[in-house]
Write an enzyme that holds these catalytic residues in place. Sequence first.
Site, mmCIF file in Angstrom:
data_model
loop_
_atom_site.group_PDB
_atom_site.id
_atom_site.type_symbol
_atom_site.label_atom_id
_atom_site.label_comp_id
_atom_site.label_asym_id
_atom_site.label_seq_id
_atom_site.Cartn_x
_atom_site.Cartn_y
_atom_site.Cartn_z
ATOM 1 N N ARG A 1 3.104 -19.716 2.457
ATOM 2 C CA ARG A 1 2.398 -19.958 3.831
ATOM 3 C C ARG A 1 2.544 -21.466 4.281
ATOM 4 O O ARG A 1 2.553 -21.856 5.552
ATOM 5 C CB ARG A 1 1.239 -19.325 4.348
ATOM 6 C CG ARG A 1 1.324 -17.705 4.076
ATOM 7 C CD ARG A 1 0.198 -16.903 4.955
ATOM 8 N NE ARG A 1 0.300 -15.430 4.130
ATOM 9 C CZ ARG A 1 1.369 -14.433 4.836
ATOM 10 N NH1 ARG A 1 2.083 -14.790 5.364
ATOM 11 N NH2 ARG A 1 1.115 -13.352 4.123
ATOM 12 N N ARG B 1 0.778 -1.200 0.025
ATOM 13 C CA ARG B 1 -0.014 -0.070 0.158
ATOM 14 C C ARG B 1 0.844 1.260 -0.029
ATOM 15 O O ARG B 1 0.607 2.152 -0.852
ATOM 16 C CB ARG B 1 -0.840 -0.020 1.168
ATOM 17 C CG ARG B 1 -2.247 -1.019 0.922
ATOM 18 C CD ARG B 1 -2.864 -1.373 2.462
ATOM 19 N NE ARG B 1 -3.934 -2.267 2.245
ATOM 20 C CZ ARG B 1 -3.783 -3.418 2.133
ATOM 21 N NH1 ARG B 1 -2.797 -4.239 1.874
ATOM 22 N NH2 ARG B 1 -4.998 -4.223 1.943
ATOM 23 N N ASP C 1 -4.764 -15.320 7.104
ATOM 24 C CA ASP C 1 -3.230 -15.700 6.540
ATOM 25 C C ASP C 1 -2.750 -16.424 7.757
ATOM 26 O O ASP C 1 -1.545 -17.147 7.549
ATOM 27 C CB ASP C 1 -2.423 -14.373 6.327
ATOM 28 C CG ASP C 1 -3.029 -13.812 5.114
ATOM 29 O OD1 ASP C 1 -3.720 -14.704 4.215
ATOM 30 O OD2 ASP C 1 -2.756 -12.806 4.718
ATOM 31 N N LYS D 1 -6.669 -19.029 -2.147
ATOM 32 C CA LYS D 1 -5.416 -18.296 -1.724
ATOM 33 C C LYS D 1 -4.340 -18.786 -2.823
ATOM 34 O O LYS D 1 -4.493 -19.511 -3.928
ATOM 35 C CB LYS D 1 -5.041 -18.542 -0.231
ATOM 36 C CG LYS D 1 -5.952 -17.742 0.470
ATOM 37 C CD LYS D 1 -5.985 -16.342 0.295
ATOM 38 C CE LYS D 1 -7.273 -15.863 1.297
ATOM 39 N NZ LYS D 1 -7.062 -14.291 0.996
ATOM 40 N N GLY E 1 -1.450 -11.605 -5.403
ATOM 41 C CA GLY E 1 -2.786 -11.141 -5.584
ATOM 42 C C GLY E 1 -3.011 -9.797 -5.174
ATOM 43 O O GLY E 1 -3.670 -9.065 -5.745
HETATM 44 C C1 S3P Z 1 -4.393 -8.995 2.070
HETATM 45 C C2 S3P Z 1 -5.710 -9.500 2.385
HETATM 46 C C3 S3P Z 1 -6.013 -10.779 2.198
HETATM 47 C C4 S3P Z 1 -4.750 -11.757 2.666
HETATM 48 C C5 S3P Z 1 -3.725 -11.382 1.841
HETATM 49 C C6 S3P Z 1 -3.202 -10.000 1.941
HETATM 50 C C7 S3P Z 1 -4.128 -7.594 1.813
HETATM 51 O O1 S3P Z 1 -6.470 -11.194 1.062
HETATM 52 O O2 S3P Z 1 -5.184 -13.173 2.631
HETATM 53 O O3 S3P Z 1 -2.484 -12.264 2.211
HETATM 54 O O4 S3P Z 1 -3.010 -7.133 1.806
HETATM 55 O O5 S3P Z 1 -5.236 -6.734 1.587
HETATM 56 P P1 S3P Z 1 -8.169 -10.973 0.600
HETATM 57 O O6 S3P Z 1 -8.185 -9.533 0.423
HETATM 58 O O7 S3P Z 1 -8.208 -11.748 -0.770
HETATM 59 O O8 S3P Z 1 -8.949 -11.485 1.710
#
Ligand code: S3P
Length: 431
Positions: A390, A31, A317, A344, A97
């Site tokens: 993980r 972020r 997580d 995930k 992701g």
């Molecule tokens: C994250 C949100 C989660 C988490 C990922 C990081 C984030 O995923 O599992 O490792 O940084 O916003 P989701 O938003 O898909 O739940």
Amino acid sequence: MISERATRVISPATNVSGTVRLPGDKSISHRYAMLGAIAEGTSALENFSTGADCGSTLRCLRALGVNWTRENNRVVIHGRGSKFQEPTQILDCGNSGSTIRMLSGILAGQEFLSELTGDASLSRRPMARVIKPLEMMGAKIAASDGGRPPLRITGGRLRAIDYIMPVASAQVKSAILFAGLFADGETRVEEPIRTRDHSELALRAFGAEIKQARNEVRVAGGQKLHAVEATVPGDLSGAAFFLCAAALFPGSQLTISNLGMNPTRSFLLDLLAGMGLRISVTQIEEIHGELVGVVQAAGGELRGGTIQTPQTAMLIDEIPVLAAIAPYTTNGVEIRDARELRVKESDRIAAVATNLRAMGAEVEEREDGLQIPGGQKLHGAEIDSFDDHRIAMAFAVTALRADGPTSIRGADAAVISYPEFFATLDSVTTR
Ligand code: S3P
């Protein structure tokens, strides 16, 4: 892409003790990098995540014309204001992701076409959850069958939306809020269950005005962001492996010197304390809205428990490692309402069940979770990371209490969030 599949052998340990200094939080690093890129001025980020995922974000930003430098874990980002440069190459999000989903929010507001791809794991993950709201805001997004990457985003001027998210996802919430900065009007997002609020805090840190009440967040379009100087708190999800390792040994003594304790993430500490780990917070401070503290943990009993909504979202997580130590608890662990774990970096419910069974455990796998009886003895085995960081790290912890050595194939997946993990684990384990 994880190119080599290195195997690591983890021998049983007799105790865990020492001090862990954590790398920067992965969620916050993504972020800060993205917001630093669209801010005005130069941001300096200390203790930036060492994980490959945040490296993917930085590389995509470079391809979008953002200049940055990195020296050890200090990243300096020269913000471009709200406009990126049209990329001349496909943006490779690797395994991340967070990169593909959150960056999509910013790209939706850019007046050019961009294409985002990723590795085999990312290419299987659902993107319709971000495509739908961003299209409602006015972007055009083409995806592969079933809404998977690659994504081709034609961005432009956006309009604000009022959106009730069907899935609890901090990445989706963040994508919408970031897109909201480029929209006419005020965007409102409502989540079914509260997820991590790092984007809300980061937006404020970069000077944006955000309104937050219960499960809803609002952001007005057209706000300018200003550069920050920040130190990224240590990654609580990385600390989880060491806290769970400490929970396995009644004589353990662990200090974590820079733990990020954002209340939307820190339920792990309450849960482990309830299970019998003795946890004390000896210092705490707030940096740009994020809580950071020094935590000491000492092993004692290890009772089990149930994890279900709304805790599931706060522990999402950490569930793999909590499940991976469940057989060693006295009364077992039940995990419910955790269907999201199936989409995930790997199907984490199936991966945990497969590896625990390979180590001799009894496990019941359910569509939305796991039921793992306590009081079990495990043996070393050959297991797999399923190319999921993980899972690799969770089973390195399980292996500490097994009889005999455990080989983890693809253990190098840990570089995605925690390249120093195995060295740090070695430094705190007694064999
Ligand atoms: C994250 C949100 C989660 C988490 C990922 C990081 C984030 O995923 O599992 O490792 O940084 O916003 P989701 O938003 O898909 O739940």
